[in-house]
Design a protein around this motif. Structure first.
Motif, PDB file in Angstrom:
ATOM      1  N   ARG A 103       0.930  -1.242   0.023  1.00 48.99           N
ATOM      2  CA  ARG A 103      -0.104  -0.060   0.102  1.00 48.99           C
ATOM      3  C   ARG A 103       0.884   1.394   0.090  1.00 48.99           C
ATOM      4  NH1 ARG A 103      -3.124  -2.755   3.957  1.00 48.99           N
ATOM      5  NH2 ARG A 103      -2.038  -1.576   5.596  1.00 48.99           N
ATOM      6  N   LEU A 104       1.968   1.188   0.949  1.00 45.67           N
ATOM      7  CA  LEU A 104       2.878   2.232   0.730  1.00 45.67           C
ATOM      8  C   LEU A 104       3.325   2.546  -0.669  1.00 45.67           C
ATOM      9  CD1 LEU A 104       4.147   4.789   2.526  1.00 45.67           C
ATOM     10  CD2 LEU A 104       5.977   2.920   3.200  1.00 45.67           C
ATOM     11  N   VAL A 105       4.082   1.559  -0.991  1.00 39.53           N
ATOM     12  CA  VAL A 105       4.408   1.883  -2.468  1.00 39.53           C
ATOM     13  C   VAL A 105       3.589   2.325  -3.575  1.00 39.53           C
ATOM     14  CG1 VAL A 105       5.627   0.509  -4.389  1.00 39.53           C
ATOM     15  CG2 VAL A 105       6.357   0.044  -2.224  1.00 39.53           C
ATOM     16  N   ALA A 106       2.329   1.779  -3.316  1.00 36.79           N
ATOM     17  CA  ALA A 106       1.352   2.258  -4.278  1.00 36.79           C
ATOM     18  C   ALA A 106       0.969   3.777  -4.006  1.00 36.79           C
ATOM     19  CB  ALA A 106       0.023   1.624  -4.145  1.00 36.79           C
ATOM     20  N   ARG A 107       1.346   4.273  -2.771  1.00 37.69           N
ATOM     21  CA  ARG A 107       1.070   5.691  -2.494  1.00 37.69           C
ATOM     22  C   ARG A 107       2.198   6.567  -3.057  1.00 37.69           C
ATOM     23  NH1 ARG A 107      -0.962   7.144   3.728  1.00 37.69           N
ATOM     24  NH2 ARG A 107      -1.274   9.372   3.230  1.00 37.69           N
ATOM     25  N   ILE A 108       3.457   6.171  -2.632  1.00 35.87           N
ATOM     26  CA  ILE A 108       4.604   6.931  -3.055  1.00 35.87           C
ATOM     27  C   ILE A 108       5.490   6.637  -4.260  1.00 35.87           C
ATOM     28  CG2 ILE A 108       4.748   7.376  -0.375  1.00 35.87           C
ATOM     29  CD1 ILE A 108       7.058   5.597  -0.360  1.00 35.87           C
ATOM     30  N   ASN A 109       5.295   5.401  -4.594  1.00 32.13           N
ATOM     31  CA  ASN A 109       5.857   5.098  -5.841  1.00 32.13           C
ATOM     32  C   ASN A 109       7.395   5.010  -5.617  1.00 32.13           C
ATOM     33  OD1 ASN A 109       6.251   3.816  -8.435  1.00 32.13           O
ATOM     34  ND2 ASN A 109       6.058   5.868  -9.578  1.00 32.13           N
TER      35      ASN A 109
END
Length: 277
Positions: A103-109
């Motif tokens: 979820r964090l990667v999807a948010r901050i890339n």
């Protein structure tokens, strides 16, 4: 005084324990995925070729290692992989963290890593890569120093000064870049800042051109059991963006800590149950 002969067990030490230690050493040498010859394994493990062969044959029969007859090289076996997968059990830390990291990667890339303390180093146990063309990659199981990485600083920050000094070892600390802190007192000052902010930053201290931001993951007792970090090329993580991303990373580690049983009203603890001096 008589010198102990190579290959002989120490007085009072069970022979089986000695053999187990040696077998595990061979597995560690093969654990990087590199295929090695018998002579190279014997050299790295500081064993005689005959002892090395006997241990490898035992491991091969149990499918912990494999031998390629054509090349004569040894490599890690399927059984070792299967047992290693137990670390990714649904209730394990790395598995619990995976969804939050995705979820964090999807948010901050940006690439996100999870690391734990092992001895005097941090070890990466989980990673989710970004979708960027230029992205950071860390091999799972890779070990990094504590004094010059974001995850390392987090894993040190909530420990006593005595333990920090013991983990860091003698000065000067290894300088990987011109930005690396090489004095223990300087690291201790940096850890005070980490505790105050709640997160750590690696400003090209481990590798030029790479910046990281890391935050603590706590268990039900409030103890810091892991560090979650994002890493990216320094050009994508200027000071302004670090300040913007810090609350997002802290939100993720807070949610993960809650899943591990952390209760904010009773934590965080001081410095790993003993205040810094």
């Amino acid at each position: 005084m008589a010198t102990r002969k190579p290959g002989r067990a120490r007085i009072g030490e069970p022979t089986g324990v000695r053999a187990l230690e040696r077998g595990l050493r061979l597995l560690e040498e093969l654990g990087s995925g590199e295929a090695l010859s018998l002579s190279e394994l014997a050299r790295r493990a500081e064993l005689t070729p005959s002892t090395t062969y006997r241990l490898l044959e035992t491991l091969r029969r149990r499918h912990f290692v494999d031998w390629d007859e054509l090349s004569g090289l040894w490599r890690i076996g399927l059984r070792a992989y299967q047992i290693g997968q137990a670390f990714c059990h649904p209730n394990s830390l790395s598995s619990l963290a995976l969804e939050a990291m995705q979820r964090l990667v999807a948010r901050i890339n940006e690439t996100v890593n999870l690391a734990v303390l092992d001895g005097a180093e941090a070890v990466y146990i989980q990673q989710v890569e970004s979708r960027q063309m230029l992205r950071m990659f860390t091999q799972l199981g890779a070990r990094v120093p504590l004094h010059c990485t974001g995850v390392g600083k987090v894993l040190l920050a909530w420990r006593s000064e005595e333990e920090v000094r013991q983990l860091l070892g003698p000065e000067p600390l290894v300088a990987f870049t011109p930005h690396t802190l090489t004095r223990v007192d300087a690291v201790l000052q940096e850890l005070e800042r980490v505790r105050r902010l709640g997160y750590a930053v690696d400003r090209e201290e481990r590798e030029i051109g790479v910046r990281c931001l890391a935050a603590p993951v706590r268990d039900a007792t409030g103890r810091v059991v892991a560090a979650l970090s994002l890493s990216a090329p320094a050009v994508r993580l200027p000071e302004r963006r670090l300040a913007e991303l810090a609350p997002v990373v802290l939100e993720t580690t807070r949610d993960l800590s809650l899943r591990l049983g952390w209760q904010p009203e009773t934590a965080p603890l001081p410095v790993d149950q003993s205040s810094p001096t």
